[in-house]
Design a protein around this motif. Structure first.
Motif, PDB file in Angstrom:
ATOM      1  N   LEU A 146       0.834  -1.201   0.000  1.00  0.00           N
ATOM      2  CA  LEU A 146       0.000   0.000   0.000  1.00  0.00           C
ATOM      3  C   LEU A 146       0.869   1.252   0.000  1.00  0.00           C
ATOM      4  N   ALA A 147       1.928   1.229   0.799  1.00  0.00           N
ATOM      5  CA  ALA A 147       2.837   2.381   0.820  1.00  0.00           C
ATOM      6  C   ALA A 147       3.504   2.583  -0.535  1.00  0.00           C
ATOM      7  N   ILE A 148       3.910   1.469  -1.161  1.00  0.00           N
ATOM      8  CA  ILE A 148       4.520   1.564  -2.492  1.00  0.00           C
ATOM      9  C   ILE A 148       3.528   2.182  -3.485  1.00  0.00           C
ATOM     10  N   GLY A 149       2.279   1.723  -3.429  1.00  0.00           N
ATOM     11  CA  GLY A 149       1.261   2.264  -4.338  1.00  0.00           C
ATOM     12  C   GLY A 149       1.004   3.742  -4.105  1.00  0.00           C
ATOM     13  N   LEU A 150       0.946   4.129  -2.829  1.00  0.00           N
ATOM     14  CA  LEU A 150       0.686   5.534  -2.525  1.00  0.00           C
ATOM     15  C   LEU A 150       1.840   6.423  -2.972  1.00  0.00           C
ATOM     16  N   LEU A 151       3.061   5.984  -2.712  1.00  0.00           N
ATOM     17  CA  LEU A 151       4.210   6.776  -3.126  1.00  0.00           C
ATOM     18  C   LEU A 151       4.310   6.851  -4.644  1.00  0.00           C
ATOM     19  N   SER A 178       4.031  10.269  -6.861  1.00  0.00           N
ATOM     20  CA  SER A 178       5.026  10.651  -7.856  1.00  0.00           C
ATOM     21  C   SER A 178       4.374  10.907  -9.214  1.00  0.00           C
ATOM     22  N   ALA A 179       3.461  10.016  -9.593  1.00  0.00           N
ATOM     23  CA  ALA A 179       2.764  10.208 -10.875  1.00  0.00           C
ATOM     24  C   ALA A 179       1.943  11.486 -10.863  1.00  0.00           C
ATOM     25  N   TRP A 180       1.311  11.793  -9.728  1.00  0.00           N
ATOM     26  CA  TRP A 180       0.489  13.012  -9.629  1.00  0.00           C
ATOM     27  C   TRP A 180       1.356  14.254  -9.818  1.00  0.00           C
ATOM     28  N   ILE A 181       2.541  14.250  -9.213  1.00  0.00           N
ATOM     29  CA  ILE A 181       3.431  15.397  -9.340  1.00  0.00           C
ATOM     30  C   ILE A 181       3.838  15.600 -10.802  1.00  0.00           C
ATOM     31  N   PHE A 182       4.193  14.524 -11.481  1.00  0.00           N
ATOM     32  CA  PHE A 182       4.631  14.651 -12.867  1.00  0.00           C
ATOM     33  C   PHE A 182       3.478  15.049 -13.786  1.00  0.00           C
ATOM     34  N   ARG A 216       0.846  16.681 -12.969  1.00  0.00           N
ATOM     35  CA  ARG A 216       0.536  18.088 -12.672  1.00  0.00           C
ATOM     36  C   ARG A 216       1.479  19.018 -13.424  1.00  0.00           C
ATOM     37  N   GLN A 217       2.741  18.623 -13.491  1.00  0.00           N
ATOM     38  CA  GLN A 217       3.691  19.420 -14.257  1.00  0.00           C
ATOM     39  C   GLN A 217       3.351  19.421 -15.746  1.00  0.00           C
ATOM     40  N   LEU A 218       2.871  18.279 -16.247  1.00  0.00           N
ATOM     41  CA  LEU A 218       2.496  18.207 -17.656  1.00  0.00           C
ATOM     42  C   LEU A 218       1.257  19.041 -17.949  1.00  0.00           C
ATOM     43  N   ASN A 219       0.300  19.080 -17.006  1.00  0.00           N
ATOM     44  CA  ASN A 219      -0.949  19.804 -17.234  1.00  0.00           C
ATOM     45  C   ASN A 219      -0.834  21.294 -16.959  1.00  0.00           C
ATOM     46  N   GLN A 220       0.235  21.721 -16.298  1.00  0.00           N
ATOM     47  CA  GLN A 220       0.352  23.126 -15.933  1.00  0.00           C
ATOM     48  C   GLN A 220       0.321  24.064 -17.140  1.00  0.00           C
ATOM     49  N   PRO A 221       1.030  23.751 -18.248  1.00  0.00           N
ATOM     50  CA  PRO A 221       0.936  24.646 -19.419  1.00  0.00           C
ATOM     51  C   PRO A 221      -0.479  24.766 -19.973  1.00  0.00           C
ATOM     52  N   LEU A 222      -1.251  23.678 -19.942  1.00  0.00           N
ATOM     53  CA  LEU A 222      -2.631  23.750 -20.444  1.00  0.00           C
ATOM     54  C   LEU A 222      -3.497  24.611 -19.537  1.00  0.00           C
ATOM     55  N   LYS A 223      -3.333  24.470 -18.227  1.00  0.00           N
ATOM     56  CA  LYS A 223      -4.097  25.301 -17.302  1.00  0.00           C
ATOM     57  C   LYS A 223      -3.746  26.782 -17.482  1.00  0.00           C
TER      58      LYS A 223
END
Length: 437
Positions: free
Chosen positions: A153-158, A162-166, A168-175
């Motif tokens: 569960l910890a591995i999945g959450l981490l 990590s995927a959410w951070i990346f 978010r960085q990809l979607n920032q230019p569109l926002k």
């Protein structure tokens, strides 16, 4: 901040790196878990050792079995003395499968961990008796399935974080592009940076900046052209009016000509007001009730023509001159079609989470055909014949533009007992709630 040269410059490469990093990160955490939790491997090795010991026990002659049993602490047990086994998932199944794989499919295994841990094994392929093999607590010490589930569960959450951070960085230019488009739609001058974006978005940002420049340039040219036309027309109109005044011999025809000149001058003012919509006006905290009183006062100098029904409203951000123009257009339109029976109301509506201001101008005129209410705010539209007349048809278009510029809207409603209500709704928060009525 400018993107480093070593950082992926396209969405494709960034997405690829995202997948690779998340997968490698998950694998690394799994490896750490396996390195720190060798219990499952220990159990397999332990059961393999038990199987070898049992083979050695049954392989020697009966005279030497006691020596092997004593050396390996094995105990031969009658069938009645074998207790029921306990379930410790997945470790019970590990022992069962390992024994059956090494000693035969008909091998029976019973495991108990509470009160003198031991393993009972009966392998018909070797012998009919049950053999008790003492267990030490180490192989199963601390082995809880919740530890395994917790780690995964910890591995999945981490990994998800990590995927959410990346992403978010990809979607920032569109926002950023969406936000800039909304700002441009509200008349603000917006430019997007092209130095710190992925290569695909650099071209999009460049096209957006060029579009914004073209729109602003077209607006400046339009305003300059209309201002020039207004200036060129007002000069001969002023000379014509002065000539009529100097004639001295006023007739009905002369008075009509003066009124026509005044109407033409008012039309020019409407055109200029429509072009110069006040988007460059400074926003300031304004007391709307005081502003309404200030606008209504000139109409009531020779008697009360416009009544006021105002409730206390906290000051909020407005463009003062634009809001006065909105009120003057609505009140002037109401007085033109309804005489003196006009009322201005202002109050706060909505709940505490999303309040908004309602500014209404009500009259007792003839109203408007419901079929024409939808398009009445279009430029150069003066309504139906019941409320038609002179003018440019820009008054309500200006009202709608000013309301939209403040994040609100305007609506015309026919009143039940005759007349019309122009209702303007302005948000006190960031945006107007959808249920505003």
């Amino acid at each position: 901040m400018k993107t480093p040269l070593w950082f992926p410059q396209s969405f494709f490469s960034r997405t690829l790196w995202l997948v690779l990093i998340v997968v490698l990160f998950s694998k690394a955490l799994t490896l750490v878990y396996l390195l720190m939790n060798e219990d499952v491997l220990v159990d397999r090795q332990y059961s393999h050792g038990v199987a070898l010991t049992l083979r050695a026990y049954w392989a020697v002659d009966p005279e030497n079995r006691e020596k092997v049993a004593k050396a390996s602490t094995l105990i031969r047990v009658d069938g009645a003395g074998v207790p029921e086994g306990e379930q410790h998932w997945p470790y019970s199944e590990i022992y069962q499968r390992q024994m059956q794989a090494e000693l035969g499919e008909d091998t029976e295994v019973r495991l108990r961990m509470h009160v003198s841990p031991a393993l009972w094994v009966r392998a018909p392929s070797l012998g009919d008796a049950w053999i008790k093999v003492p267990l030490y607590p180490h192989p199963l010490r601390g082995q809880k399935i919740w530890n395994v589930l917790g780690w995964f569960l910890a591995i999945g959450l981490l990994s998800t974080a990590s995927a959410w951070i990346f992403v978010r960085q990809l979607n920032q230019p569109l926002k950023r592009l969406v936000f800039a488009a909304r700002q441009l739609g509200q008349g603000r001058s917006v430019r997007l940076p092209v130095s710190d974006t992925p290569s695909e978005m650099t071209e999009v940002y460049g096209a957006f900046n060029q579009m914004a420049e073209d729109v602003e340039q077209a607006g400046r040219e339009r305003e300059l052209m209309l201002a020039g036309v207004s200036h060129d027309l007002r000069t001969p109109l002023t000379r014509l009016r002065l000539s009529l005044e100097l004639m001295g011999n006023h007739t009905d025809l002369t008075d009509d000509m003066v009124r026509d000149i005044e109407d033409m001058d008012a039309i020019l003012d409407q055109f200029l007001a429509f072009i110069r919509d006040g988007r460059d006006e400074v926003v300031e905290e304004v007391d709307l009730t005081e502003l309404v009183r200030e606008v209504v006062a000139p109409y009531n100098q020779n008697g009360e023509r416009v009544r006021m029904r105002l409730e206390p409203i906290q000051p909020f951000a407005l463009r003062r001159v634009s809001m006065k123009r909105l009120l003057n257009n609505l009140i002037g339109n109401a007085l033109h079609h309804a005489g003196s029976d006009v009322e201005v109301a202002a109050y706060v509506s909505g709940d505490s989470a999303a309040p908004y201001v309602v500014l209404s101008v009500l009259d007792r005129g003839t109203g408007i055909d419901p079929a024409e209410l939808e398009g009445i705010f279009n430029p150069f539209t003066r309504g139906d014949r019941a409320r038609g007349g002179k003018g440019t048809g820009l008054g309500l278009a200006i009202v709608r533009r000013i309301a939209s510029m403040h994040g609100g809207n305007v609506e015309l409603r026919n009143r039940e007992d005759g007349g019309l209500e122009a209702r303007v709704r302005l948000p006190l928060g960031l945006m107007l709630p959808r249920d505003a009525v």
